[in-house]
Write an enzyme that holds these catalytic residues in place. Structure first.
Site, mmCIF file in Angstrom:
data_model
loop_
_atom_site.group_PDB
_atom_site.id
_atom_site.type_symbol
_atom_site.label_atom_id
_atom_site.label_comp_id
_atom_site.label_asym_id
_atom_site.label_seq_id
_atom_site.Cartn_x
_atom_site.Cartn_y
_atom_site.Cartn_z
ATOM 1 N N LYS A 1 0.848 -1.211 0.000
ATOM 2 C CA LYS A 1 0.000 0.000 0.000
ATOM 3 C C LYS A 1 0.878 1.254 0.000
ATOM 4 C CE LYS A 1 -4.110 -1.935 0.173
ATOM 5 N NZ LYS A 1 -5.037 -1.821 -0.967
ATOM 6 N N ARG A 2 2.102 1.103 -0.478
ATOM 7 C CA ARG A 2 3.054 2.215 -0.595
ATOM 8 C C ARG A 2 3.273 2.908 0.758
ATOM 9 N NH1 ARG A 2 2.882 -0.954 -4.279
ATOM 10 N NH2 ARG A 2 2.645 -0.372 -6.476
ATOM 11 N N ALA B 1 3.095 6.942 1.047
ATOM 12 C CA ALA B 1 2.070 7.626 0.234
ATOM 13 C C ALA B 1 1.133 8.454 1.094
ATOM 14 C CB ALA B 1 1.283 6.605 -0.567
ATOM 15 N N LEU C 1 -1.452 9.634 4.253
ATOM 16 C CA LEU C 1 -2.642 9.115 4.938
ATOM 17 C C LEU C 1 -3.291 8.008 4.111
ATOM 18 C CD1 LEU C 1 -4.718 9.677 7.277
ATOM 19 C CD2 LEU C 1 -5.933 11.111 5.624
ATOM 20 N N LEU D 1 -5.998 6.740 2.470
ATOM 21 C CA LEU D 1 -7.225 7.423 2.043
ATOM 22 C C LEU D 1 -8.452 6.535 2.174
ATOM 23 C CD1 LEU D 1 -5.740 9.323 -1.034
ATOM 24 C CD2 LEU D 1 -6.427 10.312 1.155
ATOM 25 N N GLY E 1 0.884 12.895 4.380
ATOM 26 C CA GLY E 1 1.269 12.511 5.738
ATOM 27 C C GLY E 1 2.657 11.890 5.811
ATOM 28 N N GLU F 1 4.816 14.693 6.239
ATOM 29 C CA GLU F 1 4.630 15.234 7.598
ATOM 30 C C GLU F 1 5.454 14.429 8.605
ATOM 31 O OE1 GLU F 1 0.192 15.280 7.443
ATOM 32 O OE2 GLU F 1 0.429 17.434 7.804
ATOM 33 N N GLU G 1 -2.884 16.908 -0.731
ATOM 34 C CA GLU G 1 -4.094 17.358 -0.021
ATOM 35 C C GLU G 1 -4.803 18.445 -0.814
ATOM 36 O OE1 GLU G 1 -1.148 16.855 1.306
ATOM 37 O OE2 GLU G 1 -1.273 16.083 3.354
ATOM 38 N N ARG H 1 -6.784 16.810 -3.347
ATOM 39 C CA ARG H 1 -7.819 15.896 -2.815
ATOM 40 C C ARG H 1 -8.947 16.674 -2.130
ATOM 41 N NH1 ARG H 1 -5.534 12.396 -5.554
ATOM 42 N NH2 ARG H 1 -3.612 11.370 -4.898
ATOM 43 N N GLY I 1 -3.130 17.805 7.903
ATOM 44 C CA GLY I 1 -3.641 17.675 9.271
ATOM 45 C C GLY I 1 -2.646 17.041 10.211
HETATM 46 C C1 1HE Z 1 -3.073 3.825 -1.114
HETATM 47 C C2 1HE Z 1 -2.482 5.089 -0.955
HETATM 48 C C3 1HE Z 1 -3.035 5.952 0.026
HETATM 49 C C4 1HE Z 1 -1.421 4.061 -2.507
HETATM 50 N N1 1HE Z 1 -4.079 5.507 0.752
HETATM 51 N N2 1HE Z 1 -4.110 3.422 -0.381
HETATM 52 N N3 1HE Z 1 -1.827 10.503 -0.451
HETATM 53 C C5 1HE Z 1 -1.992 10.551 -1.798
HETATM 54 O O1 1HE Z 1 -2.862 11.208 -2.310
HETATM 55 C C6 1HE Z 1 -1.040 9.695 -2.593
HETATM 56 C C7 1HE Z 1 -1.812 8.602 -3.280
HETATM 57 N N4 1HE Z 1 -0.937 7.586 -3.881
HETATM 58 C C8 1HE Z 1 -0.333 7.752 -5.085
HETATM 59 O O2 1HE Z 1 -0.368 8.829 -5.680
HETATM 60 C C9 1HE Z 1 0.418 6.586 -5.635
HETATM 61 O O3 1HE Z 1 -0.049 5.412 -4.975
HETATM 62 C C10 1HE Z 1 1.952 6.646 -5.475
HETATM 63 C C11 1HE Z 1 2.507 7.750 -6.400
HETATM 64 C C12 1HE Z 1 2.370 6.930 -4.043
HETATM 65 C C13 1HE Z 1 2.572 5.283 -5.875
HETATM 66 O O4 1HE Z 1 2.091 4.898 -7.166
HETATM 67 P P1 1HE Z 1 2.179 3.361 -7.618
HETATM 68 O O5 1HE Z 1 1.747 3.305 -9.058
HETATM 69 O O6 1HE Z 1 3.513 2.804 -7.270
HETATM 70 O O7 1HE Z 1 1.134 2.557 -6.676
HETATM 71 P P2 1HE Z 1 -0.459 2.462 -6.801
HETATM 72 O O8 1HE Z 1 -0.834 1.439 -7.811
HETATM 73 O O9 1HE Z 1 -1.090 3.782 -6.946
HETATM 74 O O10 1HE Z 1 -0.850 1.955 -5.344
HETATM 75 C C14 1HE Z 1 -0.585 0.613 -4.922
HETATM 76 C C15 1HE Z 1 -1.639 0.274 -3.891
HETATM 77 O O11 1HE Z 1 -1.488 1.147 -2.766
HETATM 78 C C16 1HE Z 1 -3.064 0.493 -4.400
HETATM 79 O O12 1HE Z 1 -3.906 -0.419 -3.733
HETATM 80 P P3 1HE Z 1 -4.404 -1.788 -4.474
HETATM 81 O O13 1HE Z 1 -5.193 -2.503 -3.429
HETATM 82 O O14 1HE Z 1 -5.192 -1.321 -5.655
HETATM 83 O O15 1HE Z 1 -3.123 -2.514 -4.874
HETATM 84 C C17 1HE Z 1 -3.391 1.889 -3.906
HETATM 85 O O16 1HE Z 1 -4.778 2.110 -3.741
HETATM 86 C C18 1HE Z 1 -2.702 1.858 -2.554
HETATM 87 N N5 1HE Z 1 -2.389 3.212 -2.082
HETATM 88 N N6 1HE Z 1 -1.469 5.218 -1.829
HETATM 89 C C19 1HE Z 1 -4.585 4.285 0.534
HETATM 90 N N7 1HE Z 1 -2.519 7.178 0.295
HETATM 91 C C20 1HE Z 1 -2.636 13.672 8.461
HETATM 92 S S1 1HE Z 1 -3.391 14.182 7.097
HETATM 93 C C21 1HE Z 1 -2.437 13.685 5.750
HETATM 94 C C22 1HE Z 1 -3.237 13.801 4.513
HETATM 95 C C23 1HE Z 1 -2.601 13.077 3.392
HETATM 96 O O17 1HE Z 1 -1.631 12.381 3.540
HETATM 97 S S2 1HE Z 1 -3.358 13.274 1.882
HETATM 98 C C24 1HE Z 1 -2.300 12.518 0.744
HETATM 99 C C25 1HE Z 1 -2.701 11.118 0.503
#
Ligand code: 1HE
Length: 258
Positions: free
Chosen positions: A26-27, A63, A65, A67, A110, A113, A133, A136, A141
């Site tokens: 889940k990265r 990756a 929080l 989501l 996160g 963070e 964020e 999104r 946070g």
């Molecule tokens: C996840 C998450 C996640 C991956 N929550 N499941 N963070 C983001 O908006 C970043 C979102 N993630 C991405 O943009 C990409 O995953 C990556 C660039 C980090 C990596 O890409 P990649 O092609 O290597 O991996 P992928 O195919 O996108 O993800 C592999 C799996 O990890 C996949 O699940 P699967 O069951 O389909 O295999 C994805 O859904 C899962 N995955 N990132 C949940 N973030 C205290 S407040 C903080 C607020 C934040 O952090 S907002 C930013 C959130």
């Protein structure tokens, strides 16, 4: 639960504690269980450990929080959730020993963070930073609005959120997101090398850098100068400082750069 995969791997190597995020499928997205596991580990650093290295399994540091857990929270639940992140990341920043973070791949949301709560950041060349964020529809946070402007300035942080800008490892080093930049796969080695140096410091010095320096940065000039004088006086009157000064004056200590 027994059938749940382990989200953290913790290994003590002499006076270092190596903490690895182990959710690469889940990265290394941070769900509540992983966040609370981090809190538990950082709340029970074993005696004798002098520095922590925080690193990740797989291609990405984190990756951010998880989501999938960002379900419909009401206002008060949202507040508690953000405050939980603050509590855990404060535990990292203001814990008992310094923390070296080893970054690679995604260091976003996160994940950034958490990295910002650590004391030293080593970035592998594959690292990229972002605050998705903004895209999104949410806001940071986990403390980014307080910690990141101290590293890169408010304008750069605002740009990352307004535009979704992705910062490369090379840009990150001159901006101040990491203090070290290394080749792919070399991060852990560098992190351990730095942690070993940090572990050789007098504990009072490491304490001052972790707990007093950031408070001075938050103070007015006159309060900061007073805090500095108090800390300097306490540090130099410790037996260890006196011994280290004697060692230098009597030719037993290394010169600068040796
Ligand atoms: C996840 C998450 C996640 C991956 N929550 N499941 N963070 C983001 O908006 C970043 C979102 N993630 C991405 O943009 C990409 O995953 C990556 C660039 C980090 C990596 O890409 P990649 O092609 O290597 O991996 P992928 O195919 O996108 O993800 C592999 C799996 O990890 C996949 O699940 P699967 O069951 O389909 O295999 C994805 O859904 C899962 N995955 N990132 C949940 N973030 C205290 S407040 C903080 C607020 C934040 O952090 S907002 C930013 C959130």
């Amino acid at each position: 639960m027994a059938d749940q995969p382990k989200l953290l791997n913790v290994e003590q190597q002499d006076d270092l504690l190596l903490i690895q995020l182990t959710r690469p499928q889940k990265r290394n997205a941070i769900n509540d269980t992983l966040l609370l596991s981090l809190e538990a580990v950082f709340s029970t650093i074993p005696d004798g450990v002098k520095c922590v290295v925080l690193y990740a399994e797989g291609q990405h540091f984190s990756a951010g929080l998880d989501l999938s857990e960002l379900q419909e929270r009401d206002v008060i639940e949202g507040l508690h959730h953000s405050r939980m992140w603050h509590r855990v990341l404060d535990r990292i920043q203001f814990g008992t020993v310094p923390v070296v973070a080893v970054l690679k791949g995604a260091c976003v949301g996160g994940g950034l963070e958490i990295a910002a709560a650590c004391h030293i950041r080593v970035a592998e060349q594959t690292t990229f930073y972002a605050l998705p964020e903004g895209q999104r529809g949410i806001f940071v946070g986990g403390g980014a609005s307080v910690r990141l402007p101290k590293l890169i300035g408010m304008a750069r942080m605002a740009d990352m959120m307004f535009t979704g800008r992705v910062i490369s490892a090379d840009e990150g080093i001159w901006m101040g997101l990491s203090q070290y930049l290394v080749l792919e796969e070399q991060g852990l080695k560098k992190g351990i090398e730095l942690a070993k140096k940090i572990a050789l410091n007098a504990p009072m010095t490491n304490y001052a850098l972790m707990h007093v320096l950031p408070r001075i940065a938050d103070s007015t000039q006159s309060e900061g100068l007073l805090l500095e004088s108090l800390m300097a006086t306490i540090a130099q009157s410790s037996p260890e400082a006196k011994q280290r000064l004697r060692d230098f004056l009597e030719g037993r200590a290394k010169k600068v750069g040796e």
